[in-house]
Design a protein around this motif. Structure first.
Motif, PDB file in Angstrom:
ATOM      1  N   ILE A   1      64.816  44.414 -17.054  1.00  0.00           N
ATOM      2  CA  ILE A   1      65.864  44.870 -16.242  1.00  0.00           C
ATOM      3  C   ILE A   1      65.999  46.416 -16.715  1.00  0.00           C
ATOM      4  O   ILE A   1      65.922  47.325 -15.685  1.00  0.00           O
ATOM      5  N   LEU A   2      66.272  46.681 -17.941  1.00  0.00           N
ATOM      6  CA  LEU A   2      66.537  48.070 -17.954  1.00  0.00           C
ATOM      7  C   LEU A   2      65.328  49.194 -17.910  1.00  0.00           C
ATOM      8  O   LEU A   2      65.418  50.164 -17.590  1.00  0.00           O
ATOM      9  N   ARG A   3      64.018  48.450 -17.979  1.00  0.00           N
ATOM     10  CA  ARG A   3      62.756  49.374 -17.819  1.00  0.00           C
ATOM     11  C   ARG A   3      62.699  49.529 -16.188  1.00  0.00           C
ATOM     12  O   ARG A   3      62.329  50.722 -15.723  1.00  0.00           O
TER      13      ARG A   3
ATOM     14  N   SER B   1      64.373  27.221 -17.147  1.00  0.00           N
ATOM     15  CA  SER B   1      65.476  28.304 -17.587  1.00  0.00           C
ATOM     16  C   SER B   1      65.008  29.603 -17.302  1.00  0.00           C
ATOM     17  O   SER B   1      63.683  29.818 -17.433  1.00  0.00           O
ATOM     18  N   THR B   2      65.915  30.421 -16.903  1.00  0.00           N
ATOM     19  CA  THR B   2      65.407  31.986 -16.476  1.00  0.00           C
ATOM     20  C   THR B   2      64.304  32.396 -17.341  1.00  0.00           C
ATOM     21  O   THR B   2      64.777  32.859 -18.480  1.00  0.00           O
ATOM     22  N   LEU B   3      63.220  32.980 -16.857  1.00  0.00           N
ATOM     23  CA  LEU B   3      62.273  33.659 -17.450  1.00  0.00           C
ATOM     24  C   LEU B   3      61.798  32.928 -18.710  1.00  0.00           C
ATOM     25  O   LEU B   3      60.837  33.533 -19.796  1.00  0.00           O
ATOM     26  N   HIS B   4      61.836  31.554 -18.847  1.00  0.00           N
ATOM     27  CA  HIS B   4      61.537  30.778 -19.945  1.00  0.00           C
ATOM     28  C   HIS B   4      60.163  30.284 -19.569  1.00  0.00           C
ATOM     29  O   HIS B   4      59.641  29.397 -20.255  1.00  0.00           O
ATOM     30  N   GLU B   5      59.900  30.392 -18.075  1.00  0.00           N
ATOM     31  CA  GLU B   5      58.441  30.063 -17.565  1.00  0.00           C
ATOM     32  C   GLU B   5      58.432  31.039 -16.613  1.00  0.00           C
ATOM     33  O   GLU B   5      59.230  31.795 -16.103  1.00  0.00           O
ATOM     34  N   PRO B   6      56.920  31.295 -16.389  1.00  0.00           N
ATOM     35  CA  PRO B   6      56.591  32.645 -15.550  1.00  0.00           C
ATOM     36  C   PRO B   6      56.882  32.674 -14.089  1.00  0.00           C
ATOM     37  O   PRO B   6      56.699  33.896 -13.358  1.00  0.00           O
ATOM     38  N   TYR B   7      57.304  31.524 -13.530  1.00  0.00           N
ATOM     39  CA  TYR B   7      57.144  31.451 -12.092  1.00  0.00           C
ATOM     40  C   TYR B   7      58.140  31.547 -10.991  1.00  0.00           C
ATOM     41  O   TYR B   7      58.210  31.829  -9.983  1.00  0.00           O
ATOM     42  N   ARG B   8      59.396  31.318 -11.662  1.00  0.00           N
ATOM     43  CA  ARG B   8      60.528  31.572 -11.047  1.00  0.00           C
ATOM     44  C   ARG B   8      60.469  32.937 -10.442  1.00  0.00           C
ATOM     45  O   ARG B   8      61.033  33.497  -9.292  1.00  0.00           O
ATOM     46  N   LEU B   9      60.155  33.957 -11.271  1.00  0.00           N
ATOM     47  CA  LEU B   9      59.917  35.327 -11.178  1.00  0.00           C
ATOM     48  C   LEU B   9      59.290  35.517  -9.840  1.00  0.00           C
ATOM     49  O   LEU B   9      59.419  36.318  -8.992  1.00  0.00           O
TER      50      LEU B   9
ATOM     51  N   GLY C   1      65.619  38.381  -9.807  1.00  0.00           N
ATOM     52  CA  GLY C   1      65.163  39.141  -8.496  1.00  0.00           C
ATOM     53  C   GLY C   1      65.037  40.631  -8.706  1.00  0.00           C
ATOM     54  O   GLY C   1      64.174  41.365  -7.900  1.00  0.00           O
ATOM     55  N   LEU C   2      65.845  41.320  -9.529  1.00  0.00           N
ATOM     56  CA  LEU C   2      65.603  42.911  -9.755  1.00  0.00           C
ATOM     57  C   LEU C   2      64.134  43.230 -10.398  1.00  0.00           C
ATOM     58  O   LEU C   2      63.355  44.060  -9.691  1.00  0.00           O
ATOM     59  N   ILE C   3      63.805  42.347 -11.405  1.00  0.00           N
ATOM     60  CA  ILE C   3      62.242  42.174 -11.960  1.00  0.00           C
ATOM     61  C   ILE C   3      61.224  41.837 -11.102  1.00  0.00           C
ATOM     62  O   ILE C   3      60.164  42.909 -11.001  1.00  0.00           O
ATOM     63  N   GLY C   4      61.579  40.954 -10.495  1.00  0.00           N
ATOM     64  CA  GLY C   4      60.688  40.560  -9.513  1.00  0.00           C
ATOM     65  C   GLY C   4      60.251  41.617  -8.270  1.00  0.00           C
ATOM     66  O   GLY C   4      59.102  41.865  -7.938  1.00  0.00           O
TER      67      GLY C   4
END
Ligand SMILES: Cc1ncc(COP(=O)(O)O)c(C=O)c1O
Length: 382
Positions: free
Chosen positions: A311-313, A202-210, A241-244
């Motif tokens: 995202i906001l940061r 699940s999105t950001l529930h593990e570090p590597y999709r990012l 993708g934005l955070i990445g």
């Protein structure tokens, strides 16, 4: 090679780069992979990456979660074109480019994230996978799990188009329909993971999709001659993708690949589900859940995101912003990308063009600036 540690994006707690990483053990927020960027040589990296061009996103392996002796689970994802617009750029008086992610193996940018997450989890010995998804991430997980020879189960909102379910089954995944939104799917997927030991991606529930998703920005700066664009416009659901993009620009500067990266980041959402836009306008550091989320852009129907504060940061620190557009404007703009530029764009890609137009009219984007739209998936997915 590979990250040297994982660091919580919220509380800063450091964890080792070890199998089975999920979220921060102290506060439950996303973990970010950290590399020894000081030990890297920017010029050497640029040369090595150029020599490997055409082999997909894993050519950037020095900044990916892979040790020197390990091989990725890959279908050739990445190395997608950055297309200069023919009509729309001159019309808006911008150097307007489209990062065309429809060319990935299952037709969306989700392939990058799932290739990275499945690679790491398969190498770490996970027995199988589960994901809640609006559609594209499910198809991508199904394909990469098949490639790894491991089972996958996907949870989709019941109103997800039939074509998506068919694609997931085509890749051998088990498909579960949930009466509700992606947040409801998330609860069911988490329960299934707890009960069976399946690994949740699940999105950001593990570090590597990012980590996989950040390679989009790597390819963009390379295509621009190792120059960061003035601005990017990103269709934002969970915001990976934005955070990445924000994360990797920092890494490229730290590694000496880029001298500076003054890219402003703009998040676009639907006016029927705009938690980030509201939080940004209200000056909040986190985004409260959006009630009664509704939009035809399934990928943007994310009422609450674990990475909201990141995202906001990212948009604040880069001097960007967040903007909502109507479903009708997104749809019209997606068809414009198709009919005026020959680019296959799903409605989420259309959102970026609609937003760029509004940002240009508001004077946020200035004449002549290099602006990249993230065309995240094919309209054929729907
Ligand atoms: C086509 C498309 N665009 C954008 C998004 C949103 O991506 P993110 O979760 O990285 O914000 C999704 C997510 O499902 C998607 O499928």
């Amino acid at each position: 090679m590979g990250p040297v540690k994982l660091e919580c994006g919220a509380c800063g707690r450091v964890e080792p780069f070890e199998p089975g990483a999920t979220v921060c053990g102290a506060c439950g927020k996303p973990l970010l992979a950290r590399y020894e960027t000081d030990a890297l040589d920017g010029g050497e990296l640029r040369r090595a990456w150029a020599e490997r061009r055409g082999t997909g996103m894993w050519r950037f392996r020095e900044l990916l979660p892979l040790r020197a002796d390990e091989a990725p689970v890959t279908l050739g994802e990445g190395d997608t074109p950055l297309i200069r617009t023919r009509e729309l750029g001159p019309e808006l008086d911008l150097d307007l480019r489209v990062k065309d992610e429809t060319r990935n193996p299952t037709g969306s940018f989700k392939d990058r994230g799932l290739s990275a997450a499945v690679t790491r989890a398969a190498l770490d010995g996970q027995p199988g996978f589960v994901v809640p998804s609006a559609g594209n991430a499910a198809a991508a997980l199904a394909a990469f799990a098949a490639r790894a020879g491991l089972p996958a189960r996907v949870y989709l909102p019941a109103d997800t188009p039939e074509g998506v379910r068919r694609r997931c089954r085509h890749y051998g995944a088990e498909v579960e329909e949930v009466d509700g939104l992606i947040t409801d799917c998330g609860r069911e997927a988490a329960a299934y993971a707890r009960e069976t030991g399946a690994f949740s991606v699940s999105t950001l529930h593990e570090p590597y999709r990012l980590e996989g998703k950040k390679t989009m920005m790597l390819e963009i700066v390379e295509a621009l001659g190792w120059r960061a664009p003035d601005a990017i416009v990103y269709p934002t659901g969970g915001g990976t993708g934005l955070i990445g993009s924000w994360k990797v620009l920092g890494e490229l500067v730290a590694a000496g690949v880029l001298e500076e990266a003054p890219t402003r980041m703009y998040a676009v959402q639907s006016d029927g589900c705009a938690p980030m836009v509201r939080a940004w306008q209200e000056g909040l550091e986190e985004a409260p859940e959006w009630e009664a989320a509704s939009t035809v852009a399934y990928g943007l129907r994310v009422p609450r995101a674990l990475g909201d504060f990141l995202i906001l940061r990212a948009i604040r620190e880069t001097g960007g912003g967040a903007i909502a557009v109507s479903d009708e404007a997104m749809r019209t703009a997606a068809d414009e990308l198709g009919s005026r530029e020959g680019i296959d764009a799903a409605i989420e890609g259309g959102a970026t063009l609609a937003a760029a137009r509004a940002l240009r009219e508001a004077g946020e984007l200035e004449a002549g600036e290099t602006v990249v739209l993230f065309n995240t998936g094919s309209q054929l997915a729907y």
